[in-house]
Design an enzyme around this catalytic site. Structure first.
Site, short mmCIF file in Angstrom:
data_model
loop_
_atom_site.label_atom_id
_atom_site.label_comp_id
_atom_site.label_asym_id
_atom_site.label_seq_id
_atom_site.Cartn_x
_atom_site.Cartn_y
_atom_site.Cartn_z
N SER A 199 0.87 -1.18 0.00
CA SER A 199 0.00 0.00 0.00
C SER A 199 0.90 1.23 0.00
O SER A 199 2.05 1.15 0.45
CB SER A 199 -0.86 0.01 1.28
N TYR A 243 -1.87 -0.79 10.47
CA TYR A 243 -1.94 -1.12 9.03
C TYR A 243 -0.70 -0.64 8.30
O TYR A 243 -0.06 -1.38 7.55
CB TYR A 243 -3.19 -0.47 8.44
#
Ligand SMILES: NC(=O)c1ccc[n+]([C@@H]2O[C@H](COP(=O)([O-])OP(=O)(O)OC[C@H]3O[C@@H](n4cnc5c(N)ncnc54)[C@H](OP(=O)(O)O)[C@@H]3O)[C@@H](O)[C@H]2O)c1
Length: 248
Positions: A142, A155
Site C-alpha cells: 500500500s 496497518y
C-alpha cells in the site's frame, strides 16, 4: 497466445476488491487461477464467472491469519499442482487505530493476516518455484507502507513490513529467476473503503493529485503487468499505483 497462457496464478484475497479483479483479469489472459479467501459463497461465484466464459479457476477456503489453515491448504495445493507460476498476496485487513487506541490483540491480528500470511505463502512457494527454475511473487502492499498514514498505525506498519520483506526477498532470489515485487495501490474503491462513506470518499479524493480513487480493475492491470513477461526486468520494485498520492 495470451499473456498468462498455461500459468498457474494463486491469489490470496481473491474473493473481493483488488484480488477479485485480478483473478478475473488473469483468467481472461489465460491463467488457471487459484483463489483463496474465507468467503466460500463469493469464491464459488467468482469461479463460476470465470468458468462461464471458458476460463479456469478453483477456490480454496483459507483464513490466512491462521498458520494451521495455511498449512492445510498449501498441502492440498501441493498435491494438485506441481507448479505455482505466480503468487499474488492480496489478502489484507485495514483496521484503524493509533498506538494509543490499538489493542495488542488487534495489532497481532493485523500482522498475522497482512504480514505473517504473506510471509507464510512466500515461505511455502519459494522452494516450489526454485524447483521449477523460475517464479513470480507479487505482494500487495500500500502507499501506507511507504509514507505515514494518520490513524492507521498498525496497518501502515504492516504494509511497511510487506514492502521491505519483498525487497529483501528480491535481494536473495532474483539470481534464481524468482521475481519478487510489491504492488502498492493508493485509495481504491473496494469494500475495504466502504466505512469511509460517500462523504468521506469525496474528501479523501481531494487529497489525491488525480482527484479520484482507483477502480480495482485499474490496479488489476498493474498486477497483470507484474505477473506477465511484460515486466521481465522488474525485480524488487515497489510499483505505486496511487493517482500521484506519494508524488507530493
Ligand atoms: N482498497 C484500498 O484502498 C487499498 C489501498 C492500498 C492497498 N490495499 C491492499 O489491497 C489488498 C486488497 O484489498 P481490497 O481493497 O481489495 O480489500 P477487500 O475488498 O476488503 O478485500 C480483502 C480481501 O482479503 C481477504 N482477507 C481478509 N482477511 C482475510 C483472512 N483472515 N483470511 C483470508 N483472506 C482474508 C478477503 O477475503 P475473505 O473476506 O473471503 O476472507 C478479501 O478477499 C489488501 O492487502 C489491502 O491492504 C487496498
Amino acid at each position: 497466445m495470451k499473456k498468462l497462457d498455461n500459468k498457474v496464478v494463486l491469489i490470496t484475497g481473491g474473493t473481493s476488491g483488488i484480488g477479485e479483479a485480478t483473478a478475473l483479469l488473469c483468467a481472461e489472459h489465460g491463467a488457471k487461477v487459484l483463489l483463496l479467501g474465507r468467503n466460500q459463497e463469493k469464491g464459488a461465484s467468482i469461479v463460476k464467472l470465470i468458468e462461464d466464459v471458458g476460463g479456469k479457476a478453483k477456490f480454496f477456503a483459507c483464513d490466512v491469519g491462521s498458520l494451521e489453515e495455511i498449512h492445510r491448504v498449501t498441502e492440498i495445493i501441493d498435491r494438485e499442482f506441481a507448479v505455482v507460476d505466480v503468487l499474488i498476496n492480496s489478502a489484507g485487513i485495514a483496521p484503524g487505530g493509533t498506538i494509543e487506541t490499538l489493542s495488542y490483540e488487534l495489532w497481532d491480528e493485523i500482522f498475522n493476516v497482512n504480514v505473517r500470511g504473506t510471509f507464510a505463502f512466500c515461505k511455502w512457494v519459494v522452494p516450489k518455484m526454485r524447483a521449477h527454475g523460475q517464479g513470480n511473487i507479487i505482494n500487495v502492499a500500500s502507499t501506507c507502507g511507504s509514507v505515514g498514514a494518520n490513524g492507521l498505525h498498525g496497518y501502515s506498519s504492516s504494509k511497511g513490513a510487506v514492502t521491505l520483506l519483498t525487497k529483501s526477498m528480491a535481494a536473495d532470489y532474483s539470481k534464481e529467476n524468482i521475481r519478487v515485487n510489491c504492488l502498492s495501490p493508493g485509495a481504491t474503491l473496494t469494500p475495504m473503503m466502504d466505512e469511509l462513506g460517500a462523504e468521506g470518499l469525496q474528501e479523501f479524493a481531494k487529497m489525491i493529485p488525480a482527484q479520484r480513487m482507483a477502480n480495482p480493475e485499474e490496479i488489476a492491470k498493474v498486477a497483470l503487468f507484474l505477473a506477465s513477461d511484460d515486466s521481465s526486468f522488474i525485480f524488487g520494485a515497489n510499483i505505486m499505483a496511487d493517482g500521484g498520492f506519494t508524488a507530493i
